[in-house]
Design a protein around this motif. Structure first.
Motif, PDB file in Angstrom:
ATOM      1  N   HIS A  96       0.835  -1.199   0.000  1.00  0.00           N
ATOM      2  CA  HIS A  96       0.000   0.000   0.000  1.00  0.00           C
ATOM      3  C   HIS A  96       0.870   1.249   0.000  1.00  0.00           C
ATOM      4  N   LYS A  97       0.271   2.362  -0.336  1.00  0.00           N
ATOM      5  CA  LYS A  97       1.030   3.604  -0.482  1.00  0.00           C
ATOM      6  C   LYS A  97       1.630   4.037   0.849  1.00  0.00           C
ATOM      7  N   ALA A  98       2.931   4.279   0.848  1.00  0.00           N
ATOM      8  CA  ALA A  98       3.603   4.598   2.099  1.00  0.00           C
ATOM      9  C   ALA A  98       4.412   5.894   2.018  1.00  0.00           C
ATOM     10  N   LEU A  99       4.319   6.609   0.900  1.00  0.00           N
ATOM     11  CA  LEU A  99       5.118   7.835   0.762  1.00  0.00           C
ATOM     12  C   LEU A  99       4.268   9.054   1.110  1.00  0.00           C
ATOM     13  N   TYR A 100       4.938  10.156   1.391  1.00  0.00           N
ATOM     14  CA  TYR A 100       4.214  11.393   1.689  1.00  0.00           C
ATOM     15  C   TYR A 100       3.747  12.046   0.395  1.00  0.00           C
ATOM     16  N   PRO A 101       2.424  12.172   0.195  1.00  0.00           N
ATOM     17  CA  PRO A 101       1.933  12.690  -1.086  1.00  0.00           C
ATOM     18  C   PRO A 101       2.273  14.160  -1.315  1.00  0.00           C
ATOM     19  N   GLN A 153       4.891   3.559  -7.926  1.00  0.00           N
ATOM     20  CA  GLN A 153       5.528   2.292  -7.571  1.00  0.00           C
ATOM     21  C   GLN A 153       7.042   2.389  -7.752  1.00  0.00           C
ATOM     22  N   ARG A 154       7.435   3.028  -8.844  1.00  0.00           N
ATOM     23  CA  ARG A 154       8.861   3.144  -9.140  1.00  0.00           C
ATOM     24  C   ARG A 154       9.567   3.983  -8.083  1.00  0.00           C
ATOM     25  N   LEU A 155       8.901   5.050  -7.636  1.00  0.00           N
ATOM     26  CA  LEU A 155       9.497   5.881  -6.583  1.00  0.00           C
ATOM     27  C   LEU A 155       9.583   5.088  -5.268  1.00  0.00           C
ATOM     28  N   SER A 156       8.527   4.316  -4.983  1.00  0.00           N
ATOM     29  CA  SER A 156       8.547   3.493  -3.752  1.00  0.00           C
ATOM     30  C   SER A 156       9.745   2.558  -3.765  1.00  0.00           C
TER      31      SER A 156
END
Ligand code: ATP
Ligand code: MG
Length: 312
Positions: A96-101, A153-156
């Motif tokens: 699941h998304k875990a980065l700061y938007p 996804q690539r940034l994650s």
């Protein structure tokens, strides 16, 4: 008790992950049900299994984010209750998304670098190198929340790799990533494994699972089958199929069936399941085909066969 057993009790130094009899329930739902698995160092290991079979739960347990109800688990030679000692050597990319938007790509990466004490020139170099690898270098100052699904996804992945981890936990990392970049990811993963890193990955894409050294097939919170993709196909009872174009498929089928060979006629083409490659010559001599093709069984077929007749 979880993690009480000494890691010296088994050769866990050769394994990045050793799990024995793991148990975990959420309320009345048993999610890990006597799960055992050993994952050697320097390998690519793919966890397959239907939705809800416990893959993410297992990965979260390995990352030390979940309190187990029972069983033994060690990670990089450390019992899981002291996994924080090896935490700087683990990279976990969640499903699941875990980065700061609200942060830019650069800021998100700097945040991750900061968590692992990577600073200054080394940090900037690492960020450029990784953004280059995931083909996002031109977007470094964009806001993360504006990225497309595949770009996110690539940034994650880039963030997960910032500290060059020895153990990579990648939960469906290539969802939404286009085929060309997926190929680049896989070459990169292979390179990391050759360099001694351990890659535990989940995917629902069979062509990706085929690329892993070992595939573990989970169902209902336990390991149902494990082996190389080839071994798994054998375990599912799958063998290559020889497709033969012959003048009279029915007559040829009867002739081969009389020799005890597993045959059928599909769409006017004679098909023989190859149980024993030593019989290939005999088959060809008997039916004299005008053309032929050997079709390898797919891992998808093995997966379907292994899924048959069981509850999730
Ligand atoms: N924190 C939680 N609380 C309650 N139930 C949970 C929790 N985490 C997972 N579950 C349940 O545990 C089961 C296994 O979930 P898990 O996420 O491990 O499956 P999965 O194999 O990763 O599936 P998918 O392929 O869909 O990602 C599911 O039924 C899920 O709803
Ligand atoms: Mg999952």
């Amino acid at each position: 008790m979880v993690g009480e057993e000494s890691p010296a009790a088994d050769p866990s130094q050769d394994y990045s992950i050793v799990a024995r009899g793991l148990l975990k329930s959420f309320g009345r739902l048993r999610v890990l049900n006597d799960l055992s698995v050993r994952i050697p160092r320097g390998t690519t290991y793919c966890l397959l299994g239907p939705n809800g079979s416990g893959k993410t739960t297992f990965i979260r347990a390995v990352a030390g984010l979940l309190r187990l109800d029972g069983g033994y688990l060690s990670v990089l030679g450390e019992p899981v209750h002291t996994v924080d000692r090896v935490y700087p050597r683990i990279g976990y990319m969640t499903q699941h998304k875990a980065l700061y938007p609200d942060l830019t790509l650069r800021e998100n990466m700097e945040f991750y670098a900061g968590l692992y004490g990577i600073e200054g020139g080394e940090r900037d170099e690492r960020i450029s190198e990784l953004l280059e690898m995931v083909d996002l270098a031109d977007h470094i100052d964009r806001i993360t929340g504006d990225l497309s699904g595949g770009m996110y996804q690539r940034l994650s992945l880039a963030c997960t790799l910032i500290h060059d981890p020895d153990l990579l936990l990648l939960d469906e990392p290539t969802v939404g990533v286009d085929p060309i970049l997926r190929e680049a990811f896989w070459r990169f993963f292979d390179g990391l494994a050759e360099g001694g890193a351990t890659i535990l990955i989940t995917t629902h894409l069979m062509d990706e699972a085929e690329r892993c050294k070992t595939v573990g097939y989970m169902r209902g919170g336990r390991m149902l089958a494990e082996g190389s993709p080839e071994e798994l196909k054998r375990l599912a009872g799958l063998r290559p199929i020889l497709r033969l174009w012959v003048k009279d498929p029915r007559a040829s089928a009867s002739s081969l069936a009389a020799e005890g060979l597993p045959v059928e006629v599909v769409g006017g083409v004679l098909q023989v399941r190859i149980e024993d490659t030593r019989r290939l010559k005999e088959i060809l001599e008997r039916v004299e085909p005008s053309d032929l093709r050997l079709v390898e069984p797919s891992l998808a077929a093995a997966f379907l066969r292994l899924s048959e007749g069981g509850s999730r």
